[in-house]
Design an enzyme around this catalytic site. Structure first.
Site, PDB file in Angstrom:
ATOM      1  N   CYS A 135       0.400 -66.284  -1.664  1.00  0.00           N
ATOM      2  CA  CYS A 135       0.620 -67.011  -3.021  1.00  0.00           C
ATOM      3  C   CYS A 135       0.491 -68.747  -2.544  1.00  0.00           C
ATOM      4  CB  CYS A 135       1.661 -66.892  -3.853  1.00  0.00           C
ATOM      5  SG  CYS A 135       1.535 -65.523  -5.234  1.00  0.00           S
ATOM      6  N   HIS A 184      -6.572 -59.854  -1.134  1.00  0.00           N
ATOM      7  CA  HIS A 184      -6.736 -60.397   0.208  1.00  0.00           C
ATOM      8  C   HIS A 184      -7.648 -59.016   1.053  1.00  0.00           C
ATOM      9  CE1 HIS A 184      -3.306 -58.280   1.570  1.00  0.00           C
ATOM     10  NE2 HIS A 184      -3.734 -58.271   2.857  1.00  0.00           N
ATOM     11  N   GLN A 242      -9.236 -58.765   5.208  1.00  0.00           N
ATOM     12  CA  GLN A 242      -9.079 -59.205   6.739  1.00  0.00           C
ATOM     13  C   GLN A 242     -10.351 -59.209   7.555  1.00  0.00           C
ATOM     14  OE1 GLN A 242      -5.587 -57.341   8.546  1.00  0.00           O
ATOM     15  NE2 GLN A 242      -5.535 -56.203   6.679  1.00  0.00           N
TER      16      GLN A 242
HETATM   17 ZN   LIG Z   1       0.740 -63.691  -4.145  1.00  0.00          ZN
END
Ligand SMILES: [Zn+2]
Ligand SMILES: [Zn+2]
Ligand SMILES: [Zn+2]
Length: 308
Positions: free
Chosen positions: A35, A132, A134
């Site tokens: 975050c 996310h 990678q």
């Molecule tokens: Zn987060």
């Protein structure tokens, strides 16, 4: 801290990244390291109050210079977003970030293969829920892309081009199409709801793609993920693997080999049942599936239409 060993019996590398034991494991959401750092709040990996896409070195790298790379790509500062729910422009921007990382990491002497991927869901071992992906820069050519190069040789040309032509001719397993992209459940899918998202034109890497193709790739990826989420009415776990040409500098013959495609491996067979890799898969290397690709394709087509 990290050691690469060659497993002779398997003919493959095993990477020992012992420090990864200390990785942050499913933190409470107010301690999410991906975050943004809120004013007055605890510092996170990203020292900004807001951001669009963030890329940084993995703090617990499986590979690092001078023998490879490991990066984290955060898709959004919104903790609850996903590839499916992000704005279209954001996912398009993400494909440009991928392209730029491929260019930069691929140019490195110690990176032979740039691998962009996303693990989604605790079912595939995710330790952070924040959206996310990678990127690993392997200091060698890993077995899966090596198998795809072998398929090119066996089929006497680009395997992705040949397989795409077959899928388009047969139609039954195609689940999504736009002007530049086709998504299908492969003829011999290993996972019940495996999907491959393929460029129509032969493009060895994202660097060879036109801007329009990247936009349409983003659109296709979002349609597939939304369809997945609609399938059982829950966030659908998967491993997403972006395959492109190797970046082995010393092997010029590999420069044009490779064809951009994105493979999704979802472990779910039903809303609750997981596919486990067991005796036959692990000990003999043969997948046993109880779902026909043609049937999963029909189900996924419907789910994509429902989610649109
Ligand atoms: Zn987060
Ligand atoms: Zn091709
Ligand atoms: Zn592939």
């Amino acid at each position: 801290m990290s050691e690469l060993r060659f497993n002779e019996l398997r003919g493959e590398h095993v990477d020992y990244a012992i420090h990864r034991q200390e990785r942050t494991f499913l933190p409470a959401r107010d301690h999410c390291p991906l975050c943004p750092t809120r004013p007055g709040g605890p510092p996170t990996e990203i020292p900004f109050a807001a951001f669009e896409i963030a890329v940084f070195d993995n703090r617990f790298p499986a590979f690092r210079a001078p023998r490879g790379a490991a990066e984290v790509v955060v898709y959004s500062d919104d903790h609850d977003a996903s590839l499916g729910t992000l704005a279209a422009e954001r996912v398009e921007a993400l494909t440009w970030v991928w392209r730029q990382r491929y260019l930069e990491l691929g140019a490195r002497e110690d990176v032979d293969y740039v691998f962009i991927f996303e693990n989604r869901g605790v079912e595939v071992g995710v330790t952070l829920h924040h959206p996310h992906g990678q990127i690993y820069g392997y200091p060698f050519l890993p077995p899966v892309p090596a198998l795809e190069l072998a398929a090119d040789a066996r089929l006497g040309g680009c395997a992705a081009c040949v397989l795409l032509r077959d899928e388009l001719a047969q139609e039954r397993r195609v689940i999504y199409e736009n002007e530049s992209i086709v998504a299908y459940v492969p003829y011999a899918a290993r996972w019940g709801y495996e999907v491959h998202v393929c460029l129509r034109e032969h493009r060895p890497s994202l660097l060879a793609c036109e801007a329009r193709e990247l936009r349409l790739l983003a659109e296709a990826l979002q349609s597939v993920v939304r369809g997945y989420d609609a399938l059982f009415g829950r966030p659908f776990p998967y491993v997403m693997a972006v395959h492109q040409a190797p970046t082995v500098g010393s092997a010029p013959e590999s420069a044009a080999a490779g064809h951009v495609h994105v493979e999704f491996y979802p472990p779910l067979r039903t809303a609750e049942k997981l596919k486990y890799l067991a005796g036959s898969e692990q000990g003999a290397g043969t997948f046993i599936s109880d779902m026909l690709p043609e049937e999963s394709a029909a189900t996924l087509r419907e789910a994509i239409a429902r989610a649109a």
